[in-house]
Design a protein around this motif. Structure first.
Motif, PDB file in Angstrom:
ATOM      1  N   PHE A  33     -21.208  62.575  34.057  1.00 54.28           N
ATOM      2  CA  PHE A  33     -21.093  63.557  32.987  1.00 54.28           C
ATOM      3  C   PHE A  33     -21.341  64.987  33.434  1.00 54.28           C
ATOM      4  N   GLU A 114     -23.551  64.585  24.824  1.00 55.00           N
ATOM      5  CA  GLU A 114     -22.149  64.180  25.004  1.00 55.00           C
ATOM      6  C   GLU A 114     -22.043  62.664  25.084  1.00 55.00           C
ATOM      7  N   ASP A 115     -22.964  62.032  25.791  1.00 59.53           N
ATOM      8  CA  ASP A 115     -22.949  60.570  25.872  1.00 59.53           C
ATOM      9  C   ASP A 115     -23.127  59.933  24.499  1.00 59.53           C
ATOM     10  N   LEU A 119     -19.014  60.466  23.625  1.00 57.11           N
ATOM     11  CA  LEU A 119     -18.539  59.401  24.500  1.00 57.11           C
ATOM     12  C   LEU A 119     -18.993  58.029  24.033  1.00 57.11           C
ATOM     13  N   GLU A 122     -16.453  55.279  24.651  1.00 55.12           N
ATOM     14  CA  GLU A 122     -16.311  54.931  26.063  1.00 55.12           C
ATOM     15  C   GLU A 122     -17.509  54.136  26.566  1.00 55.12           C
TER      16      GLU A 122
END
Length: 329
Positions: A33, A114-115, A119, A122
């Protein structure tokens, strides 16, 4: 690098030798990332877990290499001064013997906003959902850290890079603000700083930065407003939107949220993974209103970061959702 040594002497950052610095193992999940050619590694230093920030590729041109050194020295100076705040990623030490300085930070679980927000698909839903109260609290914690940037020192510091990648979450899902290589202080006698080293941040930049490359406290407020909308909606600052009878087109989160409000479809704004039944209507409206005020086109119409912090704190207190572990030093 004289400012670096001054910062180290005045703060809690220490210089380590290269032999110490090389005792780390790669965290492959963390590398995925990270941007700007910097990688993070897990290591052990004096019996404690650490994160090592290392730039793998070094440009050949002298001017580009000079910019990298300036950014890293700026990060050491600013991170050292900011380390007293418990919502700021703590810089423990650095190695200055290598061609490019290597930075040693306190250990934080290798997950960013973001994770957890952008995301999550994903990651195959392996990460727990951040519910509504969690997201309000995280927004408040970020606002506390940025407000500290703006007000704790004689000259305001501007973070300059507020986006999901710049916020780690620890084991308690508390926000830890990181990434200070693009930060800057406003010079004495001026109200803004012109900084040509700061890169675009995918839709998080304030209009005055886009046109004049000017940074003030209010450019951070704008970026925070976009980041807050990302927290609320689960969408990135810019994304592809498919409308009925039309091809997919790129839109920004501010226009998308504004359109939903205009068409009286406010309930569709919230990230669908959140349990909407637990969100008070007044809280949702107040949160969206605050985020949109932060992203006003004209800087003078935006609230200060201190005002943002107070508003979010009041929201959380009214719903009794601030955990004791999130107190501000």
């Amino acid at each position: 690098m004289s400012d670096v040594y001054t910062a180290i002497c005045r703060g809690s950052c220490v210089v380590v030798t290269c032999k110490q610095e090389t005792q780390y193992n790669v965290i492959f999940d963390a590398v995925e990332f990270l941007r700007n050619n910097c990688n993070w590694y897990k290591g052990s230093w004096e019996g404690r877990a650490i994160l090592v920030k290392l730039r793998e590729s070094v440009p050949e041109s002298e001017s580009s290499f000079g910019k990298i050194l300036l950014r890293l020295s700026r990060e050491i100076v600013i991170a050292t001064q900011m380390s007293t705040h418990n919502k700021v990623h703590k810089l423990l030490g650095c190695c200055l013997e290598t061609k490019v300085p290597v930075l040693i930070y306190e250990w934080v679980a290798a997950e960013t906003l973001e994770d957890r927000i952008l995301l999550k698909d994903e990651k195959q839903n392996k990460l727990p959902v951040l519910e509504w109260k969690d997201r309000l609290r995280i927004a408040w914690e970020i606002s506390c850290a940025v407000s500290y940037f703006h007000s704790a020192f004689p000259r305001p510091f501007i973070h300059g890079y507020l986006e999901p990648l710049s916020v780690f979450l620890n084991q308690d899902n508390a926000a830890i603000l990181s990434n200070f290589s693009l930060s800057a202080s406003i010079p004495e006698g001026q109200n803004f700083v012109v900084d040509h080293f700061v890169e675009e941040t995918r839709g998080y930049e304030a209009p005055e930065y886009q046109t004049r490359r000017e940074f003030t406290e209010y450019t951070d407020v704008y970026s925070f407003g976009v980041l807050f909308l990302v927290l609320l909606t689960g969408k990135d600052a810019t994304f592809s939107c498919i409308c009925i009878g039309e091809n997919a087109k790129s839109t920004n989160i501010i226009d998308w949220v504004t359109s939903k409000i205009r068409n009286k479809r406010i309930s569709e704004i919230v990230d669908p993974v959140i349990n909407n039944s637990e969100i008070p209507a007044s809280e949702l409206s107040a949160s969206i209103d605050l985020a949109l005020r932060c992203t006003s086109f004209q800087a003078y119409k935006r609230p200060t970061m201190e005002d943002v912090e107070i508003e979010l704190c009041n929201m959380l207190r009214s719903s009794k959702s601030i955990p004791t572990t999130s107190s501000v030093v």
